[in-house]
Design a protein around this motif. Structure first.
Motif, mmCIF file in Angstrom:
data_model
loop_
_atom_site.group_PDB
_atom_site.id
_atom_site.type_symbol
_atom_site.label_atom_id
_atom_site.label_comp_id
_atom_site.label_asym_id
_atom_site.label_seq_id
_atom_site.Cartn_x
_atom_site.Cartn_y
_atom_site.Cartn_z
ATOM 1 N N ARG A 89 0.937 -1.183 0.118
ATOM 2 C CA ARG A 89 0.346 -0.392 -0.073
ATOM 3 C C ARG A 89 0.598 1.320 0.151
ATOM 4 N N LEU A 90 0.610 1.680 -0.959
ATOM 5 C CA LEU A 90 1.328 3.322 -0.853
ATOM 6 C C LEU A 90 0.084 4.657 -1.313
ATOM 7 N N SER A 91 0.534 5.212 -0.268
ATOM 8 C CA SER A 91 -0.297 6.468 -0.392
ATOM 9 C C SER A 91 0.507 8.049 -0.984
ATOM 10 N N ILE A 92 -0.436 8.792 -1.842
ATOM 11 C CA ILE A 92 0.072 9.453 -3.163
ATOM 12 C C ILE A 92 -0.370 11.326 -3.090
ATOM 13 N N GLY A 93 0.033 12.097 -2.375
ATOM 14 C CA GLY A 93 -0.490 13.769 -2.454
ATOM 15 C C GLY A 93 -0.640 14.420 -3.990
ATOM 16 N N LEU A 94 -1.521 14.655 -4.235
ATOM 17 C CA LEU A 94 -1.311 15.154 -5.912
ATOM 18 C C LEU A 94 -2.145 16.371 -5.661
ATOM 19 N N ALA A 95 -2.230 17.927 -5.480
ATOM 20 C CA ALA A 95 -2.546 19.064 -5.691
ATOM 21 C C ALA A 95 -3.195 19.488 -7.094
ATOM 22 N N LEU A 140 4.637 9.681 -1.380
ATOM 23 C CA LEU A 140 5.591 10.749 -2.238
ATOM 24 C C LEU A 140 3.995 12.745 -1.791
ATOM 25 N N ALA A 141 4.594 13.285 -2.843
ATOM 26 C CA ALA A 141 4.006 14.209 -2.840
ATOM 27 C C ALA A 141 4.070 15.374 -3.887
ATOM 28 N N PHE A 142 2.806 15.289 -5.165
ATOM 29 C CA PHE A 142 3.211 16.119 -5.737
ATOM 30 C C PHE A 142 2.336 18.112 -5.978
ATOM 31 N N THR A 143 3.472 18.730 -5.583
ATOM 32 C CA THR A 143 3.172 20.207 -5.203
ATOM 33 C C THR A 143 2.920 20.810 -6.129
ATOM 34 N N ALA A 144 2.788 22.070 -5.923
ATOM 35 C CA ALA A 144 2.959 23.362 -6.872
ATOM 36 C C ALA A 144 4.365 24.714 -6.045
ATOM 37 N N SER A 145 4.139 23.795 -4.742
ATOM 38 C CA SER A 145 5.359 24.875 -3.896
ATOM 39 C C SER A 145 6.644 23.913 -3.847
#
Length: 304
Positions: A89-95, A140-145
């Motif tokens: 199980r993986l958790s990914i944050g997407l803006a 993981l996290a994909f963000t704009a800042s």
């Protein structure tokens, strides 16, 4: 101090009612009160202002509530990974823009090509995702800042423009100046958004507000408010590509273009290198494919 005390206090801070908190936890109301009082005793701090006319936390109570949330998130992450023996199980944050564009393609690819992986998606603002990172919830996290991590060598760039329903603006005034936009009803972001400062500086929002100002707490909400005619807003155009093509919404010509919104991977859980590497490779491929198929308002930047 123990976890049950923190759990009871966190839910009480959110629900702000002892009876409903007891129902949420499957306890009696006196049991909830006892846990809160014992937590205050252990910490030596008053967490609830009992002299206030309504339920209110003290300053120390608000701090403890934030820590309690982190404990809850950590326990959930631990239980998920320990109890799930067969699946990874993986958790990914997407803006916002990532979740509304190539993020959906990524989840489909993972489901089809790697059925042994469960990919949990957290969609939210940069501020919300950073809190999840701090709490240890995300891999993981994909963000704009924030700074892009070395493991991810790509950026997704979104064209930002002003959008409104055609019945809100007079075409004979195109291109619109900052003064023209300031005099329109506007839909604005929270001040924590990466787009708040560019928009506020362009229209000099601190100087005057001659028309209504509406606020959305998420990209999806702002898009819906534009569709409903609340006002005009500056946002990543790819989020409303269909509406712009059909003419339901109009890309407003302006005298000064807005800077692009760049999104990249800003956090990885290096303790799970093998799984992270796999998801990053898929994310890169999905983002590149999506940008190629929607090149009017997006672009894929390799290695920058």
């Amino acid at each position: 101090m123990n976890f049950k005390q923190l759990e009871a206090f966190y839910w009480l801070s959110q629900i702000q009612n002892y009876r409903q908190t007891a129902q949420r936890l499957g306890l009696t109301q006196p049991a909830v009160s006892a846990r809160i009082q014992s937590l205050e005793s252990d910490l030596g701090k008053t967490l609830i202002d009992r002299d206030a006319p309504r339920f209110r936390l003290t300053d120390q109570g608000m701090e403890v509530a934030e820590f309690a949330l982190q404990f809850l998130n950590l326990r959930e992450a631990m239980n998920t990974r320990l109890l799930d023996k067969q699946m990874q199980r993986l958790s990914i944050g997407l803006a916002g823009m990532a979740s509304m564009t190539w993020g959906a393609v990524l989840t489909q690819r993972v489901r089809a090509e790697f059925p042994e992986i469960i990919l949990d998606v957290y969609s939210g603002s940069d501020l919300q995702l950073n809190r999840f990172v701090d709490a240890g919830t995300l891999d993981l996290a994909f963000t704009a800042s924030g700074d892009r991590v070395p493991e991810a060598d790509f950026t997704t760039s979104f064209e930002v423009g002003w959008v409104a329903r055609p019945d809100l603006v007079a075409p004979d005034r195109f291109p619109l100046t900052a003064d023209d936009l300031r005099n329109l009803p506007l839909v604005l972001y929270p001040k924590t958004s990466p787009l708040w400062n560019p928009v506020a500086e362009f229209i000099d929002e601190m100087r005057s507000q001659p028309a209504p100002r509406h606020y959305g707490n998420s990209l999806a909400t702002i898009c819906e408010m534009l569709r409903l005619g609340y006002g005009a807003s500056a946002l990543a155009l790819a989020a409303l590509e269909k509406e712009l093509e059909t003419g339901h919404l109009l890309h407003l010509p302006v005298t000064e273009e807005m800077p692009q919104l760049n999104m990249a991977c800003t956090y990885v859980n290096r303790a799970r290198r093998k799984q992270i590497k796999l998801i990053l490779e898929l994310a890169r491929d999905c983002a590149q494919s999506w940008c190629r198929d929607h090149s009017k308002y997006t672009s894929f930047i390799d290695g920058v």
